[in-house]
Design a protein around this motif. Structure first.
Motif, mmCIF file in Angstrom:
data_model
loop_
_atom_site.group_PDB
_atom_site.id
_atom_site.type_symbol
_atom_site.label_atom_id
_atom_site.label_comp_id
_atom_site.label_asym_id
_atom_site.label_seq_id
_atom_site.Cartn_x
_atom_site.Cartn_y
_atom_site.Cartn_z
ATOM 1 N N MET A 144 0.806 -1.214 0.000
ATOM 2 C CA MET A 144 0.000 0.000 0.000
ATOM 3 C C MET A 144 0.843 1.270 0.000
ATOM 4 N N ASP A 145 2.162 1.133 0.199
ATOM 5 C CA ASP A 145 3.036 2.310 0.074
ATOM 6 C C ASP A 145 3.004 2.865 -1.344
ATOM 7 N N VAL A 146 2.804 1.989 -2.327
ATOM 8 C CA VAL A 146 2.840 2.407 -3.727
ATOM 9 C C VAL A 146 1.677 3.341 -4.062
ATOM 10 N N PRO A 147 0.424 2.929 -3.866
ATOM 11 C CA PRO A 147 -0.673 3.877 -4.165
ATOM 12 C C PRO A 147 -0.664 5.101 -3.259
ATOM 13 N N TYR A 148 -0.126 4.948 -2.049
ATOM 14 C CA TYR A 148 -0.058 6.089 -1.126
ATOM 15 C C TYR A 148 0.899 7.154 -1.667
ATOM 16 N N ILE A 149 2.106 6.735 -2.066
ATOM 17 C CA ILE A 149 3.105 7.683 -2.581
ATOM 18 C C ILE A 149 2.692 8.231 -3.946
ATOM 19 N N LEU A 150 2.118 7.374 -4.793
ATOM 20 C CA LEU A 150 1.750 7.787 -6.146
ATOM 21 C C LEU A 150 0.386 8.479 -6.198
ATOM 22 N N ASN A 151 -0.294 8.503 -5.043
ATOM 23 C CA ASN A 151 -1.593 9.183 -4.948
ATOM 24 C C ASN A 151 -2.629 8.569 -5.888
ATOM 25 N N TRP A 152 -2.624 7.239 -5.958
ATOM 26 C CA TRP A 152 -3.629 6.548 -6.768
ATOM 27 C C TRP A 152 -4.971 6.569 -6.059
ATOM 28 N N ALA A 191 -1.081 -5.819 4.883
ATOM 29 C CA ALA A 191 -1.521 -4.785 3.937
ATOM 30 C C ALA A 191 -2.503 -5.353 2.936
ATOM 31 N N SER A 192 -2.218 -6.546 2.437
ATOM 32 C CA SER A 192 -3.103 -7.185 1.465
ATOM 33 C C SER A 192 -4.453 -7.527 2.094
ATOM 34 N N ILE A 193 -4.410 -8.034 3.327
ATOM 35 C CA ILE A 193 -5.645 -8.420 4.021
ATOM 36 C C ILE A 193 -6.489 -7.189 4.337
ATOM 37 N N LEU A 194 -5.837 -6.105 4.743
ATOM 38 C CA LEU A 194 -6.574 -4.882 5.058
ATOM 39 C C LEU A 194 -7.314 -4.335 3.839
ATOM 40 N N LEU A 195 -6.680 -4.437 2.654
ATOM 41 C CA LEU A 195 -7.357 -3.973 1.449
ATOM 42 C C LEU A 195 -8.594 -4.824 1.179
ATOM 43 N N THR A 196 -8.478 -6.138 1.372
ATOM 44 C CA THR A 196 -9.629 -7.037 1.194
ATOM 45 C C THR A 196 -10.738 -6.675 2.176
#
Length: 367
Positions: free
Chosen positions: A284-292, A344-349
């Motif tokens: 989740m660092d990726v969408p957070y930094i990239l503002n997705w 992180a993966s479980i939290l998104l689910t």
């Protein structure tokens, strides 16, 4: 572009001593590749940075014959060709000074309105690297990104396979022409990649597989995407070259940290230490930094649903949040005795199920 335009552009593209930067300069001055070949030599020499040494490569008459043969190959194999000034040329590559003047592609690639990330790393990827790469792609699949890599051993093929498993587009950037594949053992994955994306290269069918071509290929991997993610790397390696190129293009770079005595983590740790990459501890660092942002149709319903089914690990995380209220991702991972990338993966689910929601500062709470 017309076939005649392609003919002369191919001839320029394959001229020795003339790289993409020089080719673009000549095209800008003369208007087209054909005009370059028909321009008087003394006029070309007036162009800043163009000397006799470079122009000597344009005197070989066999270039047009070679270009005709390559056009036959392109037609026979139903390949697409992108010229650096065309609309179908990858948008981000247009802003790279050394981006290829021509790109050849196979498959079903569609770059419109999709986030694009490149995933690179060690050929001798560890089991931990594989697990994180697979979790990363699975987690990011909610954002429907295109996954780009180099179709090589280890990290590359792991990223491609993970993208296919999660029904994402994936692009293999090759260091050779589209008449062959390297490594040969990966031929079995070609059909799936072309069905779920395809292959890109700026090399001809007649170009030999050469080590220096792989480093040249890396500029496409770095240039086509908004971010490059390095999963694992030794002290030296092609993935570090790709990261350096991405930095030179002013793109985001992420690196997965590792223990200081792990050989395959030295490169990533150095990138982070020298502030050449963001430290990647969670997908989740990726969408957070990239503002997705998730598409509206895919945004989670942030309201508690009755009778939501949770698996044992989801229940563990849910109960911990229920007892301790809002918590940070790393705290959750430590107290639930789970890897951060797994949490992180479980939290998104769970977010998609409507039972938790993210808060600023990487905090999470139950709905």
């Amino acid at each position: 572009m017309t076939e005649n335009d392609l003919l002369y552009t191919l001839a320029l593209h394959h001229a020795p001593k003339i790289g993409d930067i020089t080719a673009k300069k000549l095209i800008s001055h003369c208007g087209s590749a054909e005009a370059i070949f028909k321009e008087k030599r003394q006029n070309l020499l007036k162009i800043d940075g163009i000397g006799t040494f470079l122009l000597n490569g344009l005197n070989q008459k066999n270039f047009l014959n070679e270009a005709e043969n390559e056009i036959d190959f392109i037609k026979k194999n139903h390949l697409k060709v992108s010229y650096f000034k065309d609309e179908n040329y990858p948008e981000r590559l247009k802003h790279c000074i050394d981006g290829p003047i021509l790109l050849f592609q196979s498959g079903t690639i569609n770059l419109e309105n999709k986030p694009i990330i490149s995933i690179v790393g060690a050929r001798k990827i560890t089991s931990n690297g594989i697990a994180f790469c697979e979790s990363l792609v699975e987690t990011l699949s909610a954002y429907n990104p295109i996954i780009v890599s180099g179709f090589a051993y280890g990290t590359d093929i792991t990223a491609h396979k993970a993208a296919i498993k999660n029904n994402l587009q994936t692009i293999g950037c090759l260091a050779h022409g589209l008449n062959t594949i390297y490594p040969k053992v990966h031929k079995r994955y070609m059909a799936d990649v072309e069905k779920n994306g395809g292959f890109l290269t700026d090399f001809w069918s007649t170009d030999k597989i050469d080590r220096k071509n792989f480093l040249k290929r890396n500029r496409v991997i770095a240039g086509i995407s908004e971010a490059t993610i390095v999963i694992e790397s030794a002290k030296k390696g092609g993935s570090l070259v790709t990261a350096d190129i991405a930095n030179s293009y002013d793109r985001e770079v992420f690196a997965l940290p590792g223990r200081i005595n792990d050989i395959q983590s030295v490169g990533c740790n150095n990138l982070i230490k020298h502030q050449r990459a963001h430290m990647l501890t969670s997908p989740m660092d990726v969408p957070y930094i990239l503002n997705w942002e998730l598409e509206k149709s895919e945004k989670p319903v942030v309201q508690k649903q009755l009778f939501v089914e949770l698996d044992p690990i989801e229940k563990l995380i849910y109960n911990y949040l229920k007892e301790n209220e809002k918590q940070q991702l790393d705290v959750l991972a430590i107290n639930c005795n789970l890897p951060i990338f797994k949490v992180a993966s479980i939290l998104l689910t769970m977010e998609l199920k409507g039972v938790v929601r993210p808060l600023p500062g990487k905090l999470f709470e139950i709905v």
